[in-house]
Design a protein around this motif. Sequence first.
Motif, PDB file in Angstrom:
ATOM      1  N   MET A 120     -39.801  33.494  28.692  1.00  0.00           N
ATOM      2  CA  MET A 120     -39.500  33.103  27.309  1.00  0.00           C
ATOM      3  C   MET A 120     -39.372  31.588  27.192  1.00  0.00           C
ATOM      4  SD  MET A 120     -36.763  36.048  26.204  1.00  0.00           S
ATOM      5  CE  MET A 120     -37.091  37.768  26.604  1.00  0.00           C
ATOM      6  N   VAL A 121     -38.712  31.002  28.173  1.00  0.00           N
ATOM      7  CA  VAL A 121     -38.599  29.540  28.191  1.00  0.00           C
ATOM      8  C   VAL A 121     -39.982  28.909  28.288  1.00  0.00           C
ATOM      9  CG1 VAL A 121     -37.807  27.564  29.566  1.00  0.00           C
ATOM     10  CG2 VAL A 121     -36.268  29.503  29.158  1.00  0.00           C
ATOM     11  N   LYS A 122     -40.801  29.463  29.152  1.00  0.00           N
ATOM     12  CA  LYS A 122     -42.156  28.910  29.351  1.00  0.00           C
ATOM     13  C   LYS A 122     -43.001  29.018  28.082  1.00  0.00           C
ATOM     14  CE  LYS A 122     -46.088  28.881  32.508  1.00  0.00           C
ATOM     15  NZ  LYS A 122     -47.055  28.647  31.447  1.00  0.00           N
ATOM     16  N   VAL A 123     -42.902  30.151  27.394  1.00  0.00           N
ATOM     17  CA  VAL A 123     -43.678  30.336  26.167  1.00  0.00           C
ATOM     18  C   VAL A 123     -43.328  29.268  25.145  1.00  0.00           C
ATOM     19  CG1 VAL A 123     -43.932  31.805  24.120  1.00  0.00           C
ATOM     20  CG2 VAL A 123     -44.142  32.798  26.394  1.00  0.00           C
ATOM     21  N   MET A 124     -42.040  29.022  24.961  1.00  0.00           N
ATOM     22  CA  MET A 124     -41.627  28.021  23.970  1.00  0.00           C
ATOM     23  C   MET A 124     -42.004  26.612  24.420  1.00  0.00           C
ATOM     24  SD  MET A 124     -40.690  29.937  21.621  1.00  0.00           S
ATOM     25  CE  MET A 124     -40.641  28.487  20.568  1.00  0.00           C
ATOM     26  N   THR A 157     -27.612  38.295  21.952  1.00  0.00           N
ATOM     27  CA  THR A 157     -27.462  37.556  20.702  1.00  0.00           C
ATOM     28  C   THR A 157     -28.319  36.294  20.730  1.00  0.00           C
ATOM     29  OG1 THR A 157     -25.177  38.363  20.537  1.00  0.00           O
ATOM     30  CG2 THR A 157     -25.801  36.555  19.099  1.00  0.00           C
ATOM     31  N   TYR A 158     -28.302  35.594  21.864  1.00  0.00           N
ATOM     32  CA  TYR A 158     -29.144  34.398  21.993  1.00  0.00           C
ATOM     33  C   TYR A 158     -30.620  34.767  21.977  1.00  0.00           C
ATOM     34  CZ  TYR A 158     -25.531  30.900  22.742  1.00  0.00           C
ATOM     35  OH  TYR A 158     -24.505  30.020  22.557  1.00  0.00           O
ATOM     36  N   ARG A 159     -30.943  35.932  22.512  1.00  0.00           N
ATOM     37  CA  ARG A 159     -32.340  36.368  22.489  1.00  0.00           C
ATOM     38  C   ARG A 159     -32.801  36.619  21.054  1.00  0.00           C
ATOM     39  NH1 ARG A 159     -35.142  40.669  26.574  1.00  0.00           N
ATOM     40  NH2 ARG A 159     -37.216  40.647  25.682  1.00  0.00           N
ATOM     41  N   LEU A 160     -31.926  37.219  20.248  1.00  0.00           N
ATOM     42  CA  LEU A 160     -32.267  37.433  18.841  1.00  0.00           C
ATOM     43  C   LEU A 160     -32.351  36.091  18.107  1.00  0.00           C
ATOM     44  CD1 LEU A 160     -32.861  39.560  16.716  1.00  0.00           C
ATOM     45  CD2 LEU A 160     -30.401  39.693  16.238  1.00  0.00           C
ATOM     46  N   ALA A 161     -31.481  35.168  18.477  1.00  0.00           N
ATOM     47  CA  ALA A 161     -31.546  33.827  17.887  1.00  0.00           C
ATOM     48  C   ALA A 161     -32.864  33.146  18.256  1.00  0.00           C
ATOM     49  CB  ALA A 161     -30.362  32.988  18.371  1.00  0.00           C
ATOM     50  N   LEU A 162     -33.293  33.342  19.492  1.00  0.00           N
ATOM     51  CA  LEU A 162     -34.581  32.811  19.940  1.00  0.00           C
ATOM     52  C   LEU A 162     -35.724  33.383  19.099  1.00  0.00           C
ATOM     53  CD1 LEU A 162     -36.940  31.990  21.926  1.00  0.00           C
ATOM     54  CD2 LEU A 162     -36.161  33.855  23.392  1.00  0.00           C
ATOM     55  N   GLU A 163     -35.729  34.688  18.896  1.00  0.00           N
ATOM     56  CA  GLU A 163     -36.806  35.343  18.155  1.00  0.00           C
ATOM     57  C   GLU A 163     -36.845  34.887  16.698  1.00  0.00           C
ATOM     58  OE1 GLU A 163     -35.936  39.441  18.733  1.00  0.00           O
ATOM     59  OE2 GLU A 163     -36.580  39.459  20.839  1.00  0.00           O
ATOM     60  N   THR A 164     -35.677  34.791  16.074  1.00  0.00           N
ATOM     61  CA  THR A 164     -35.639  34.377  14.667  1.00  0.00           C
ATOM     62  C   THR A 164     -35.967  32.894  14.530  1.00  0.00           C
ATOM     63  OG1 THR A 164     -33.225  34.096  14.836  1.00  0.00           O
ATOM     64  CG2 THR A 164     -34.028  36.177  13.960  1.00  0.00           C
ATOM     65  N   ALA A 165     -35.515  32.085  15.478  1.00  0.00           N
ATOM     66  CA  ALA A 165     -35.814  30.644  15.426  1.00  0.00           C
ATOM     67  C   ALA A 165     -37.309  30.401  15.597  1.00  0.00           C
ATOM     68  CB  ALA A 165     -35.027  29.908  16.500  1.00  0.00           C
ATOM     69  N   TRP A 168     -38.841  25.762  16.597  1.00  0.00           N
ATOM     70  CA  TRP A 168     -39.222  25.978  17.992  1.00  0.00           C
ATOM     71  C   TRP A 168     -38.285  25.280  18.963  1.00  0.00           C
ATOM     72  CZ3 TRP A 168     -45.286  25.193  17.803  1.00  0.00           C
ATOM     73  CH2 TRP A 168     -45.836  26.198  16.999  1.00  0.00           C
ATOM     74  N   GLU A 169     -37.785  24.123  18.583  1.00  0.00           N
ATOM     75  CA  GLU A 169     -36.864  23.402  19.468  1.00  0.00           C
ATOM     76  C   GLU A 169     -35.587  24.217  19.674  1.00  0.00           C
ATOM     77  OE1 GLU A 169     -39.690  20.606  17.577  1.00  0.00           O
ATOM     78  OE2 GLU A 169     -38.338  22.158  16.816  1.00  0.00           O
ATOM     79  N   LYS A 170     -35.087  24.793  18.593  1.00  0.00           N
ATOM     80  CA  LYS A 170     -33.904  25.656  18.702  1.00  0.00           C
ATOM     81  C   LYS A 170     -34.220  26.882  19.553  1.00  0.00           C
ATOM     82  CE  LYS A 170     -31.182  24.794  14.503  1.00  0.00           C
ATOM     83  NZ  LYS A 170     -30.627  25.447  13.297  1.00  0.00           N
ATOM     84  N   ALA A 171     -35.381  27.460  19.333  1.00  0.00           N
ATOM     85  CA  ALA A 171     -35.771  28.648  20.092  1.00  0.00           C
ATOM     86  C   ALA A 171     -35.772  28.365  21.590  1.00  0.00           C
ATOM     87  CB  ALA A 171     -37.148  29.125  19.644  1.00  0.00           C
ATOM     88  N   LEU A 172     -36.279  27.202  21.964  1.00  0.00           N
ATOM     89  CA  LEU A 172     -36.289  26.819  23.381  1.00  0.00           C
ATOM     90  C   LEU A 172     -34.866  26.659  23.903  1.00  0.00           C
ATOM     91  CD1 LEU A 172     -37.686  25.955  25.970  1.00  0.00           C
ATOM     92  CD2 LEU A 172     -37.898  23.645  25.025  1.00  0.00           C
ATOM     93  N   ASP A 173     -33.998  26.026  23.125  1.00  0.00           N
ATOM     94  CA  ASP A 173     -32.603  25.857  23.540  1.00  0.00           C
ATOM     95  C   ASP A 173     -31.917  27.208  23.724  1.00  0.00           C
ATOM     96  OD1 ASP A 173     -32.746  23.116  23.581  1.00  0.00           O
ATOM     97  OD2 ASP A 173     -31.929  22.849  21.562  1.00  0.00           O
ATOM     98  N   TYR A 174     -32.182  28.132  22.815  1.00  0.00           N
ATOM     99  CA  TYR A 174     -31.554  29.451  22.907  1.00  0.00           C
ATOM    100  C   TYR A 174     -32.066  30.212  24.129  1.00  0.00           C
ATOM    101  CZ  TYR A 174     -29.804  28.593  18.182  1.00  0.00           C
ATOM    102  OH  TYR A 174     -29.161  28.065  17.089  1.00  0.00           O
TER     103      TYR A 174
END
Length: 295
Positions: free
Chosen positions: A202-206, A84-92, A98-104
């Motif tokens: 994923m963390v590194k990309v963001m 679920t967090y991964r999907l939140a990352l992708e949608t964010a 981008w800040e939310k995506a990194l947090d997720y």
Amino acid sequence: MRTYALLPALLLSAALVAQAPAASFGDRLKAERPAVEKLMVDLQYPEALKRVESLLPAVKPAFDKTNNQTMVQSTSDYMDLCQTYRLALETADAAGSWEKALDYAKTAKALSAESYAAIKEPFTQTIAYYVQAGARAKQVLEENDARIKELKGKSVLDPGERQELDLAIGVEKEQVEDAKWVKFFQTYLDVTKRESETYDPMVKVMEDKLKGEVNQVEEYKAGKGDKLKWVEAVVSSPAYLEAQGDKAGKARFLYRLAVLDPESKKVQHQLDVLFGRAPATPVKAAKPVKKGKKG
């Protein structure tokens, strides 16, 4: 004939695991995913993000280490939650948050790491137990192979022989079960470990995307470090938008600018133009140069 003790009743049974209810996080994600994917296809990234965020728990569920059964259930719950967090990352990411995506991404990484750390030692011990039990069962069967074949070859057995054969058949079944449980717990360990490692990139990309943007803002000559001026300059240059490629790329680009400057009317206008809600601003034709009269 040598006897073989039955496996302790306190351990999980196959039927109990098979009948365990599906994790609530997984159910909710499965139910919502089609709608989220439709919004993503329609490039409605902010709406997709809101939909996924509604699935995220206000409080992280505790990992229950009571016994193997609760750890299996908690591991499954954490895997579903990480997805679920991964999907939140992708949608964010698509929505420009981008800040939310990194947090997720970081949250998913932490959850998966916690899950693996919780089961690593106890499941390793459980695997060792079943490996040893399987080896003992194998030894019993090998030492009594001739007798077992003899009993199985008889058409009629007396009560003592029937009991003896039933015991042997029980050991055969246990050997199969031991191997199944070794595979079961090893799979949980392998999948959870692999899951815990997938979020590092994923963390590194963001992080790299955010650092790259900061550098661009800092290097903007007309307003070093002023992100609002940078947004104004970027959105006013058609070349930047065209460089984003297709409509999806342009939408991602504009959504990011809208996050950086929610009050920018130019950004909103470009989004309206992109989605056909407003006409594009016509390019003014250059005025013809008047020729002077010849003397």
